[in-house]
Design a protein around this motif. Structure first.
Motif, PDB file in Angstrom:
ATOM      1  N   GLY A 204       0.784  -1.230   0.000  1.00 55.15           N
ATOM      2  CA  GLY A 204       0.000   0.000   0.000  1.00 55.15           C
ATOM      3  C   GLY A 204       0.816   1.280   0.000  1.00 55.15           C
ATOM      4  N   LEU A 205       2.144   1.158   0.069  1.00 58.71           N
ATOM      5  CA  LEU A 205       2.984   2.356   0.040  1.00 58.71           C
ATOM      6  C   LEU A 205       2.836   3.078  -1.302  1.00 58.71           C
ATOM      7  CD1 LEU A 205       6.185   0.889   1.728  1.00 58.71           C
ATOM      8  CD2 LEU A 205       4.534   2.478   2.749  1.00 58.71           C
TER       9      LEU A 205
ATOM     10  N   GLN B 166      -5.321   2.366   4.294  1.00 58.65           N
ATOM     11  CA  GLN B 166      -4.650   2.938   3.129  1.00 58.65           C
ATOM     12  C   GLN B 166      -4.636   4.457   3.205  1.00 58.65           C
ATOM     13  OE1 GLN B 166      -3.221   1.369   0.134  1.00 58.65           O
ATOM     14  NE2 GLN B 166      -2.487   3.467  -0.019  1.00 58.65           N
ATOM     15  N   HIS B 167      -5.755   5.039   3.552  1.00 57.27           N
ATOM     16  CA  HIS B 167      -5.900   6.493   3.590  1.00 57.27           C
ATOM     17  C   HIS B 167      -5.128   7.112   4.757  1.00 57.27           C
ATOM     18  CE1 HIS B 167      -7.761  10.439   3.131  1.00 57.27           C
ATOM     19  NE2 HIS B 167      -8.054  10.411   4.414  1.00 57.27           N
ATOM     20  N   ASN B 168      -5.143   6.450   5.910  1.00 54.87           N
ATOM     21  CA  ASN B 168      -4.592   7.060   7.115  1.00 54.87           C
ATOM     22  C   ASN B 168      -3.158   6.646   7.446  1.00 54.87           C
ATOM     23  OD1 ASN B 168      -6.874   8.663   8.614  1.00 54.87           O
ATOM     24  ND2 ASN B 168      -7.854   6.819   7.822  1.00 54.87           N
ATOM     25  N   ILE B 169      -2.733   5.484   6.958  1.00 58.06           N
ATOM     26  CA  ILE B 169      -1.397   4.983   7.301  1.00 58.06           C
ATOM     27  C   ILE B 169      -0.562   4.705   6.058  1.00 58.06           C
ATOM     28  CG2 ILE B 169      -0.074   3.229   8.537  1.00 58.06           C
ATOM     29  CD1 ILE B 169      -1.802   4.920  10.393  1.00 58.06           C
ATOM     30  N   TRP B 170      -0.997   3.797   5.199  1.00 56.02           N
ATOM     31  CA  TRP B 170      -0.147   3.267   4.134  1.00 56.02           C
ATOM     32  C   TRP B 170       0.309   4.343   3.162  1.00 56.02           C
ATOM     33  CZ3 TRP B 170      -3.903  -1.352   2.831  1.00 56.02           C
ATOM     34  CH2 TRP B 170      -3.981  -2.190   3.943  1.00 56.02           C
ATOM     35  N   GLN B 171      -0.594   5.185   2.697  1.00 55.50           N
ATOM     36  CA  GLN B 171      -0.256   6.141   1.639  1.00 55.50           C
ATOM     37  C   GLN B 171       0.723   7.216   2.095  1.00 55.50           C
ATOM     38  OE1 GLN B 171      -3.497   8.480   0.172  1.00 55.50           O
ATOM     39  NE2 GLN B 171      -3.916   9.473   2.128  1.00 55.50           N
ATOM     40  N   HIS B 172       0.912   7.356   3.411  1.00 61.65           N
ATOM     41  CA  HIS B 172       1.790   8.411   3.921  1.00 61.65           C
ATOM     42  C   HIS B 172       3.246   7.971   4.007  1.00 61.65           C
ATOM     43  CE1 HIS B 172      -1.580  11.016   4.705  1.00 61.65           C
ATOM     44  NE2 HIS B 172      -2.164  10.087   5.435  1.00 61.65           N
ATOM     45  N   ALA B 173       3.487   6.644   3.956  1.00 61.39           N
ATOM     46  CA  ALA B 173       4.859   6.136   3.997  1.00 61.39           C
ATOM     47  C   ALA B 173       5.662   6.892   5.065  1.00 61.39           C
ATOM     48  CB  ALA B 173       5.489   6.258   2.613  1.00 61.39           C
ATOM     49  N   SER B 174       6.772   7.549   4.670  1.00 55.04           N
ATOM     50  CA  SER B 174       7.575   8.328   5.616  1.00 55.04           C
ATOM     51  C   SER B 174       7.443   9.829   5.384  1.00 55.04           C
ATOM     52  CB  SER B 174       9.049   7.913   5.517  1.00 55.04           C
ATOM     53  OG  SER B 174       9.241   6.618   6.015  1.00 55.04           O
TER      54      SER B 174
ATOM     55  N   GLN C  42      -2.471  12.376  13.487  1.00 50.29           N
ATOM     56  CA  GLN C  42      -3.397  12.678  12.396  1.00 50.29           C
ATOM     57  C   GLN C  42      -4.406  11.549  12.195  1.00 50.29           C
ATOM     58  OE1 GLN C  42      -1.888  14.633   8.694  1.00 50.29           O
ATOM     59  NE2 GLN C  42      -2.586  12.777   7.655  1.00 50.29           N
ATOM     60  N   ALA C  43      -3.958  10.304  12.315  1.00 48.58           N
ATOM     61  CA  ALA C  43      -4.840   9.161  12.102  1.00 48.58           C
ATOM     62  C   ALA C  43      -5.759   8.902  13.285  1.00 48.58           C
ATOM     63  CB  ALA C  43      -4.022   7.909  11.812  1.00 48.58           C
ATOM     64  N   CYS C  44      -5.236   9.100  14.507  1.00 49.51           N
ATOM     65  CA  CYS C  44      -5.939   8.640  15.703  1.00 49.51           C
ATOM     66  C   CYS C  44      -6.412   9.762  16.628  1.00 49.51           C
ATOM     67  CB  CYS C  44      -5.039   7.696  16.496  1.00 49.51           C
ATOM     68  SG  CYS C  44      -4.419   6.304  15.528  1.00 49.51           S
TER      69      CYS C  44
END
Length: 496
Positions: A275-276, A457-465, A475-477
């Motif tokens: 998902g990165l 995907q929206h909150n964790i994966w797409q942000h990578a580093s 931001q996510a939680c």
């Protein structure tokens, strides 16, 4: 343009990492034993080449030019500035270590890890000790070199590799807080479960059928088989690269749960990798934020999802389909079975209530090993002491199920273990935030499982580093790292 030159250079670095990852996967899964010496030497050479590429003297000039826009150096976008910082961090990590130390460290780790695969089953601590002492000695040298450059303690300098920004000054009070409520929680849960009647599945369970079940569950969890595969290794892991993810598990024909939960755990890692963001994957900024964030995904899949009653309701008929109907495969029995709490010797087999004790034990030991407060020869005694203190179990004389059970220290991965419990805390926070936003897991898992992965995907994966860890989690939680959601999750699942 300097940024463009840097991007091309780090893409080449990613290609070298790709080769190393596949060689490492092959070493753990397919390689004949007689090939180990040659493979260890080849991987050591590859590590040195990769390290030397990161020490290219042109990089310093390129970084300086990229940071100072001119007529020939256009200003960077906000994302490119973050990308530049991530490249600088990787460059800094490489330039602080001499190539001969990198090569020696890689070679010693390969030798120790390979020997561990036969020495552990033989309970051969005496044979393992000199190999481990060499790895520890080189790890201390690495830590000292990193600490001098970063201005950190030796252990914090290693922790920074896996958890950027995390320090023992944060971990110590965080884990001390968990120690205040965890022992009583373990006792309460065991007392509550004492009267439960739990049926054990009656096997044997053929490896081929277990693999078929695992593949079906991976498909249910959204794994992309066009960019990954499942194999067997002594120690389950997720390796490869985002475009080619390699999962492994291990099978016991008397215990279907071991491989099943291992597959689900590693699939969480794999979904994060897959998902990165594709446009950043070959650069440091496009890779996983930290091992704690990585573990939050595997533990989200294994603990938050797979052991939830709504998911077990999906799993039960798949077990029946593969192995035939039996009372132990009822959803109610499986829910009880997969949430049993009982202190045990093996970390990877531990339930989610006792698991933090295994991690905190390892954290305290590896911290003291690196800081020189504990010597390798004294490791079994300290291990036994802490196992008795935290879980009431002795490992005296049992090295294979004690201090030799994990692969991490064999290749010098000191500083990694805290990521597991940090991951459990992040996962609980994510589950709490997701349900606040989307609704309960009862509804999501039974009616709209893909929405769970969409949220991740929206909150964790797409942000990578692209975000710092605290920024990502906040931001996510809605709040930074805390143990509160994890404690609440355990109380709700096991005491209500």
């Amino acid at each position: 343009m300097s940024y463009s030159a840097l991007s091309q250079h780090f893409q080449q670095q990613y290609h070298l990492q790709h080769i190393a990852a596949i060689c490492g996967w092959d070493q753990a899964t397919m390689m004949p034993a007689g090939g180990n010496q040659a493979r260890a030497e080849a991987m050591s050479t590859l590590a040195v080449l990769s390290h030397q590429q990161l020490q290219d003297p042109r990089l310093a000039d390129w970084f300086a030019a990229a940071e100072s826009p001119t007529n020939t150096e256009p200003a960077l976008t906000a994302e490119q500035k973050i990308s530049l910082q991530a490249m600088q961090r990787q460059w800094r990590d490489a330039t602080m270590l001499p190539s001969d130390l990198v090569g020696a460290f890689s070679l010693a780790g390969s030798r120790c890890e390979h020997a561990w695969r036969s020495l552990r089953p033989a309970n051969d601590w005496a044979g393992f000790l000199p190999l481990f002492e060499e790895v520890l000695n080189l790890s201390r040298q690495v830590a000292a070199a990193r600490a001098e450059v970063l201005g950190l303690s030796r252990y914090d300098s290693l922790l920074e590799q896996f958890e950027p920004g995390m320090r023992t000054a944060t971990l110590d009070p965080l884990f001390d807080g968990v120690k205040q409520w965890l022992p009583s929680l373990i006792t309460e849960v065991q007392a509550k479960q004492a009267g439960d009647r739990v049926l054990q599945p009656q096997g044997s369970f053929a490896t081929a059928q277990q693999k078929a079940l695992g593949l079906e569950i991976m498909q249910l969890l959204g794994f992309d088989f066009n960019h990954g595969r499942l194999d067997v290794s002594v120690h389950p892991f997720c390796g490869g690269v985002s475009e080619d993810v390699r999962l492994t598990t291990r099978y016991d024909e008397q215990d279907v749960a071991q491989a099943l939960m291992g597959v689900i755990h590693e699939t969480g890692h794999a979904r994060y990798e897959q998902g990165l963001p594709a446009q950043w994957r070959s650069l440091p900024v496009g890779q996983a934020r930290s091992m704690g964030v990585h573990e939050s995904q595997s533990l989200f899949f294994e603990m938050q999802l797979a052991r939830h009653p709504a998911f077990i309701a999906k799993l039960a008929p798949l077990l029946v389909q593969q192995f035939g109907e039996q009372p132990a495969f009822s959803a109610d029995n499986l829910s009880k079975l997969y949430t049993r709490v009982k202190p045990g010797l093996i970390r990877v087999d531990a339930d989610e209530v006792t698991y933090p004790a295994h991690v905190m034990l390892r954290y305290e030991i590896e911290r003291d090993l690196i800081e020189g407060k504990l010597q390798a020869k004294d490791l079994p005694e300290r291990w036994d002491q802490l196992m008795q203190q935290y879980l009431g179990i002795s490992t005296q004389g049992n090295y294979k199920d004690g201090c030799m059970q994990d692969i991490h220290w064999t290749d010098g991965s000191f500083g990694y273990f805290p990521s597991y419990t940090l991951g459990a805390m992040y996962a609980a926070q994510q589950a709490q935030a997701m349900q606040t936003e989307l609704g309960s897991f009862d509804q999501l898992i039974s009616q709209d499982l893909p929405s769970v992965f969409d949220w991740l995907q929206h909150n964790i994966w797409q942000h990578a580093s692209l975000l710092e860890t605290d920024q990502l989690i906040t931001q996510a939680c809605g709040q930074p790292l805390t143990a509160n959601a994890f404690k609440l999750h355990l109380e709700q699942r096991y005491l209500r």
